[in-house]
Design a protein around this motif. Structure first.
Motif, mmCIF file in Angstrom:
data_model
loop_
_atom_site.group_PDB
_atom_site.id
_atom_site.type_symbol
_atom_site.label_atom_id
_atom_site.label_comp_id
_atom_site.label_asym_id
_atom_site.label_seq_id
_atom_site.Cartn_x
_atom_site.Cartn_y
_atom_site.Cartn_z
ATOM 1 N N ALA A 152 -10.864 -9.848 -2.085
ATOM 2 C CA ALA A 152 -12.038 -9.982 -2.946
ATOM 3 C C ALA A 152 -11.639 -10.243 -4.391
ATOM 4 C CB ALA A 152 -12.886 -8.713 -2.856
ATOM 5 N N VAL A 153 -10.601 -9.543 -4.893
ATOM 6 C CA VAL A 153 -10.152 -9.744 -6.277
ATOM 7 C C VAL A 153 -9.655 -11.170 -6.478
ATOM 8 C CG1 VAL A 153 -8.386 -9.090 -7.950
ATOM 9 C CG2 VAL A 153 -9.627 -7.326 -6.693
ATOM 10 N N VAL A 154 -8.882 -11.665 -5.503
ATOM 11 C CA VAL A 154 -8.368 -13.038 -5.624
ATOM 12 C C VAL A 154 -9.513 -14.027 -5.589
ATOM 13 C CG1 VAL A 154 -6.941 -14.788 -4.510
ATOM 14 C CG2 VAL A 154 -6.138 -12.427 -4.648
ATOM 15 N N LEU A 155 -10.466 -13.789 -4.691
ATOM 16 C CA LEU A 155 -11.614 -14.693 -4.620
ATOM 17 C C LEU A 155 -12.433 -14.657 -5.907
ATOM 18 C CD1 LEU A 155 -12.814 -14.153 -0.946
ATOM 19 C CD2 LEU A 155 -11.893 -16.251 -1.918
ATOM 20 N N LEU A 156 -12.539 -13.483 -6.556
ATOM 21 C CA LEU A 156 -13.244 -13.400 -7.836
ATOM 22 C C LEU A 156 -12.541 -14.233 -8.908
ATOM 23 C CD1 LEU A 156 -14.334 -9.649 -8.048
ATOM 24 C CD2 LEU A 156 -15.854 -11.642 -8.038
ATOM 25 N N ARG A 157 -11.218 -14.231 -8.874
ATOM 26 C CA ARG A 157 -10.473 -15.032 -9.845
ATOM 27 C C ARG A 157 -10.637 -16.521 -9.564
ATOM 28 N NH1 ARG A 157 -6.775 -12.671 -13.112
ATOM 29 N NH2 ARG A 157 -5.598 -14.632 -13.179
ATOM 30 N N ILE A 158 -10.735 -16.842 -8.247
ATOM 31 C CA ILE A 158 -10.954 -18.252 -7.920
ATOM 32 C C ILE A 158 -12.380 -18.644 -8.240
ATOM 33 C CG2 ILE A 158 -11.062 -19.909 -6.003
ATOM 34 C CD1 ILE A 158 -8.813 -18.345 -4.655
ATOM 35 N N SER A 159 -13.339 -17.790 -7.802
ATOM 36 C CA SER A 159 -14.756 -18.084 -8.024
ATOM 37 C C SER A 159 -15.540 -16.785 -7.952
ATOM 38 C CB SER A 159 -15.264 -19.082 -6.975
ATOM 39 O OG SER A 159 -16.670 -19.178 -7.014
ATOM 40 N N VAL A 160 -16.335 -16.535 -8.976
ATOM 41 C CA VAL A 160 -17.136 -15.311 -8.998
ATOM 42 C C VAL A 160 -18.118 -15.250 -7.821
ATOM 43 C CG1 VAL A 160 -18.853 -14.005 -10.311
ATOM 44 C CG2 VAL A 160 -16.880 -14.999 -11.472
ATOM 45 N N PRO A 161 -18.818 -16.353 -7.493
ATOM 46 C CA PRO A 161 -19.731 -16.271 -6.337
ATOM 47 C C PRO A 161 -19.022 -15.874 -5.039
ATOM 48 C CG PRO A 161 -20.220 -18.210 -7.634
ATOM 49 C CD PRO A 161 -18.961 -17.654 -8.194
ATOM 50 N N LEU A 162 -17.835 -16.471 -4.812
ATOM 51 C CA LEU A 162 -17.097 -16.116 -3.598
ATOM 52 C C LEU A 162 -16.718 -14.635 -3.583
ATOM 53 C CD1 LEU A 162 -14.671 -19.134 -2.997
ATOM 54 C CD2 LEU A 162 -16.610 -18.431 -1.600
ATOM 55 N N GLY A 163 -16.210 -14.145 -4.714
ATOM 56 C CA GLY A 163 -15.830 -12.737 -4.801
ATOM 57 C C GLY A 163 -17.010 -11.812 -4.593
ATOM 58 N N LEU A 164 -18.162 -12.164 -5.162
ATOM 59 C CA LEU A 164 -19.340 -11.306 -5.014
ATOM 60 C C LEU A 164 -19.832 -11.268 -3.566
ATOM 61 C CD1 LEU A 164 -21.357 -12.186 -8.244
ATOM 62 C CD2 LEU A 164 -20.089 -10.091 -7.739
ATOM 63 N N ILE A 165 -19.724 -12.424 -2.892
ATOM 64 C CA ILE A 165 -20.127 -12.450 -1.481
ATOM 65 C C ILE A 165 -19.302 -11.459 -0.673
ATOM 66 C CG2 ILE A 165 -20.087 -13.859 0.613
ATOM 67 C CD1 ILE A 165 -20.896 -16.237 -1.113
ATOM 68 N N VAL A 166 -17.989 -11.448 -0.932
ATOM 69 C CA VAL A 166 -17.112 -10.534 -0.202
ATOM 70 C C VAL A 166 -17.397 -9.083 -0.578
ATOM 71 C CG1 VAL A 166 -14.722 -9.853 0.195
ATOM 72 C CG2 VAL A 166 -15.318 -12.262 0.105
ATOM 73 N N LEU A 167 -17.505 -8.801 -1.875
ATOM 74 C CA LEU A 167 -17.704 -7.428 -2.332
ATOM 75 C C LEU A 167 -19.027 -6.850 -1.874
ATOM 76 C CD1 LEU A 167 -16.310 -7.606 -5.983
ATOM 77 C CD2 LEU A 167 -15.286 -6.457 -4.020
ATOM 78 N N LEU A 168 -20.070 -7.681 -1.838
ATOM 79 C CA LEU A 168 -21.376 -7.185 -1.417
ATOM 80 C C LEU A 168 -21.547 -7.206 0.101
ATOM 81 C CD1 LEU A 168 -23.621 -8.886 -4.139
ATOM 82 C CD2 LEU A 168 -22.800 -6.530 -4.068
ATOM 83 N N GLY A 169 -20.911 -8.144 0.748
ATOM 84 C CA GLY A 169 -21.080 -8.267 2.203
ATOM 85 C C GLY A 169 -20.269 -7.268 2.999
ATOM 86 N N THR A 170 -19.088 -6.891 2.484
ATOM 87 C CA THR A 170 -18.218 -5.992 3.243
ATOM 88 C C THR A 170 -18.854 -4.622 3.488
ATOM 89 O OG1 THR A 170 -16.229 -7.123 2.455
ATOM 90 C CG2 THR A 170 -15.970 -4.878 3.278
ATOM 91 N N PRO A 171 -19.434 -3.949 2.466
ATOM 92 C CA PRO A 171 -20.079 -2.652 2.750
ATOM 93 C C PRO A 171 -21.204 -2.752 3.773
ATOM 94 C CG PRO A 171 -19.760 -2.936 0.393
ATOM 95 C CD PRO A 171 -19.461 -4.264 1.015
ATOM 96 N N VAL A 172 -21.947 -3.866 3.727
ATOM 97 C CA VAL A 172 -23.025 -4.040 4.709
ATOM 98 C C VAL A 172 -22.462 -4.130 6.122
ATOM 99 C CG1 VAL A 172 -24.893 -5.570 5.451
ATOM 100 C CG2 VAL A 172 -24.527 -5.144 3.025
ATOM 101 N N LEU A 173 -21.373 -4.899 6.257
ATOM 102 C CA LEU A 173 -20.728 -5.006 7.567
ATOM 103 C C LEU A 173 -20.218 -3.640 8.059
ATOM 104 C CD1 LEU A 173 -18.676 -8.327 7.480
ATOM 105 C CD2 LEU A 173 -20.640 -7.795 8.912
ATOM 106 N N LEU A 174 -19.606 -2.867 7.154
ATOM 107 C CA LEU A 174 -19.089 -1.547 7.541
ATOM 108 C C LEU A 174 -20.222 -0.628 7.961
ATOM 109 C CD1 LEU A 174 -16.389 -0.949 4.776
ATOM 110 C CD2 LEU A 174 -16.040 -1.674 7.133
ATOM 111 N N TRP A 175 -21.336 -0.676 7.260
ATOM 112 C CA TRP A 175 -22.486 0.172 7.593
ATOM 113 C C TRP A 175 -23.066 -0.206 8.949
ATOM 114 C CZ3 TRP A 175 -27.899 -1.177 7.585
ATOM 115 C CH2 TRP A 175 -28.744 -0.080 7.762
ATOM 116 N N LEU A 176 -23.184 -1.514 9.197
ATOM 117 C CA LEU A 176 -23.675 -1.967 10.495
ATOM 118 C C LEU A 176 -22.727 -1.558 11.619
ATOM 119 C CD1 LEU A 176 -24.980 -5.546 9.582
ATOM 120 C CD2 LEU A 176 -26.352 -3.514 10.117
#
Length: 594
Positions: A152-176
């Motif tokens: 996620a950190v690397v993706l944020l450095r490459i692109s903020v939208p990509l990093g945010l997708i990972v950071l926000l999507g991962t907790p949802v996946l873990l909860w599901l």
């Protein structure tokens, strides 16, 4: 369940806390491995932008060398991290097995109530293993989370939208994933319950195989096991379907998540917001993220099964004891005076009885249930509902059950033998590690066995107690008939011996233990009359000066007792010699001579 009794959550936490060092080392190395794995697509993107795109050979060689170092590091981390995690899992399982065995063997009893021996064996093996594996799951979960964060950190450095997708999507996946694991947890618990019950039934059938064949009940036994096994199969299939559904749903959600990451990265590359190397890195990271997310699916499944197994283990560890430990010190030395005052238990009603030190007392019970209740009270397997049993004036209720059994040995009628040699079975109680009886035998420098004389007879040493016990119980005759004598191997539960031979070996074991008080229950029901008479004389001789209580209806044993108590309808009817009771009471003649 008391405040100090462990719950399933306590068992799970204790298994992890006890291996915190191994889990920490494994997690650290696993995190290093995942960080290395996440850096590989990043380095490939750098190679494309810095070397391939510019045609720079030296830069290409440099970054390839860096990539090689990363591969060496992540390989080292995986190897030793997995070793640390496996070691933690195995050690945690081992400690749980030891704790379960210690609880089952606890002198207070109670762990086996409502559970077949096979069920206890399953809990001590499969359930302990599943709880131990939770340590590996925790380590893997920490490593996978590290991989996700690095990605996620690397993706944020490459692109903020990509990093945010990972950071926000991962907790949802873990909860599901956690929600999807709940049905698996419940069905896994049912699976283990059914499997342990099937194991218990199978163990019972194997133990009683000879009896089943003797009465021609093989078909009924097979039908019973078939039904039990079918129930276990149904529970296993339900758990397998729940696990497959959970894994499939998590994999589908994970695949959709990765597809979203790749789609957004591709659109950003087309728009020129990221370079070709960054696009390759983003796609590579998206594919890499599939691994950690799959690990989370496995971790959730293992945690669900671990929680179910931990609850079953906690049920055994927290099982209430049949008798509570007392705090009073045992008598020292033990004289062997046993007294019952107003004892009521089971079918027993207000039993008053005094057994003098060194006396051989016979107890003839017209109801076997009354004999069993008396044995439970004397061995402190249960405390009387009313009244008290005393040893040298100290109530047994105030003593630790283990101390009671080092002073009073109750030799049950159906005592099992152990796998080993004939001699091993007889000497099993000669040296009890970790606890010494108040009047325990001691070894001299020459290796002979000495014993203190509690009755003051003047005898100080009895060499060769093992041989004396074998002679008294008639085991020498058995040994002479076997190929290797007393060193002949005995199979599990003594099945290689006849019923009478097993009885004599069990009696010899009880006599060799040489406890201050020995309570023997029907030790000669499977031997002939001549052998029984010899055994009666042998018991009388070897137990001279030691308190002995013979709970039996054998006329040979009762005839050699100093006096006999007639126990009829739960009460002591009369106390006299065997001959006098034969003359006085029809109930006695019916029980003993019929």
């Amino acid at each position: 369940m008391g405040a100090s009794d462990p719950s399933g959550r306590d068992v799970l936490r204790g298994a992890i806390r006890g291996q915190r060092r191994g889990v920490a080392v494994g997690s650290l190395l696993g995190a290093g491995h995942q960080a290395g794995e996440a850096s590989v697509p990043v380095l490939i993107g750098v190679v494309i932008d810095q070397a391939v795109g510019k045609g720079d050979l030296s830069a290409l060689l440099l970054w390839l060398a860096v990539l090689a170092v990363v591969y060496v590091g992540l390989s080292f981390s995986f190897r030793f991290g997995a070793r640390a995690g496996e070691r933690a899992a195995e050690q945690a399982g081992h400690k749980l097995r030891v704790a379960l065995v210690r609880r089952v063997l606890d002198a207070g009893g109670g762990a086996e109530n409502g559970r077949l021996p096979g069920a206890l064996a399953t809990i001590a093996t499969e359930d302990a293993k599943r709880v131990g594996v939770v340590n590996m799951a925790v380590m893997s979960g920490v490593a996978a989370l590290t991989g996700l964060l690095v990605g996620a950190v690397v993706l944020l450095r490459i692109s903020v939208p990509l990093g945010l997708i990972v950071l926000l999507g991962t907790p949802v996946l873990l909860w599901l994933g956690h929600l999807l694991s709940k049905p698996l947890e419940h069905r896994s618990e049912a699976e283990q319950e059914r499997a342990s019950h099937a194991s218990g039934v199978a163990a019972d059938l194997v133990a009683g195989l000879r009896v089943l064949k003797g009465i021609g009940a093989e078909a009924a036994a097979v039908d019973r096991y078939r039904r039990t096994s079918r129930d276990s199969l149904v529970a296993t299939l339900r758990a397998a379907r729940a696990e497959a559904l959970q894994s499939g749903m998590v994999l589908a959600l994970t695949g959709g998540f990765i597809a979203v990451v790749a789609l957004v990265g591709g659109r950003l590359a087309i728009a020129g917001d990221i370079t070709l190397g960054e696009l390759v890195s983003a796609v590579g990271l998206a594919l890499f993220l599939l691994g950690p997310l799959e690990v989370f699916s496995w971790v959730n499944a293992d945690l669900a099964q671990g929680r179910a197994s931990a609850a079953r283990i906690a049920g055994v560890l927290a099982a209430p004891r049949d008798v509570a430990p007392g705090g009073a010190p045992p008598p020292a030395p033990v004289r062997g005076a046993v007294r019952l005052r107003g004892v009521s238990h089971g079918g027993l009603r207000e039993i008053d009885l005094d057994v003098r030190p060194g006396e051989v007392l016979g107890v003839a019970a017209t109801d076997p249930a009354d004999a069993a209740a008396l044995l439970r009270c004397l061995g402190r397997q249960a405390d009387p509902d009313a009244g008290a049993v005393e040893l040298d004036g100290v109530p047994l209720r105030e003593l630790d059950p283990a101390d009671v059994r080092m002073a009073i040995l109750v030799a049950d009628h159906d005592a099992d033998l152990f796998e080993g040699t004939l001699r091993d079975n007889i000497t099993a109680a000669l040296d009890t590690p970790g606890r010494t009886a108040p009047d325990a035998p001691e070894r001299t420098a020459l290796g002979d066995l000495e014993r203190i004389d509690p009755a003051g007879t003047g005898r100080t040493a009895v060499p060769g107690r093992e041989e004396d016990a074998m002679r008294a119980a008639g085991v020498e005759e058995i040994a002479r008939a076997l190929a290797r004598g007393a060193d002949t191997a005995v199979t599990e539960r003594g099945r290689s011996l006849s019923g009478g031979q097993r009885q004599r070996v069990a009696l010899a074991r009880a006599l060799a233990a040489d406890r201050p008080v020995l309570v023997v229950h029907d030790p000669t029901t499977a031997v002939d009359a001549v052998t029984e008479a010899r055994i009666a004389a042998g018991i009388r001789e070897i137990r001279r000066g030691r308190t002995t209580i013979l709970v039996t209806t054998s006329p040979s044993l009762l005839a050699m007792a100093d006096r006999v108590v007639l126990l009829d309808q739960g009460r002591i009817v009369d106390t006299a010699s065997h001959a006098d009771l034969v003359q006085r009471h029809t109930a006695y003649r019916t029980a003993v001579l019929a």
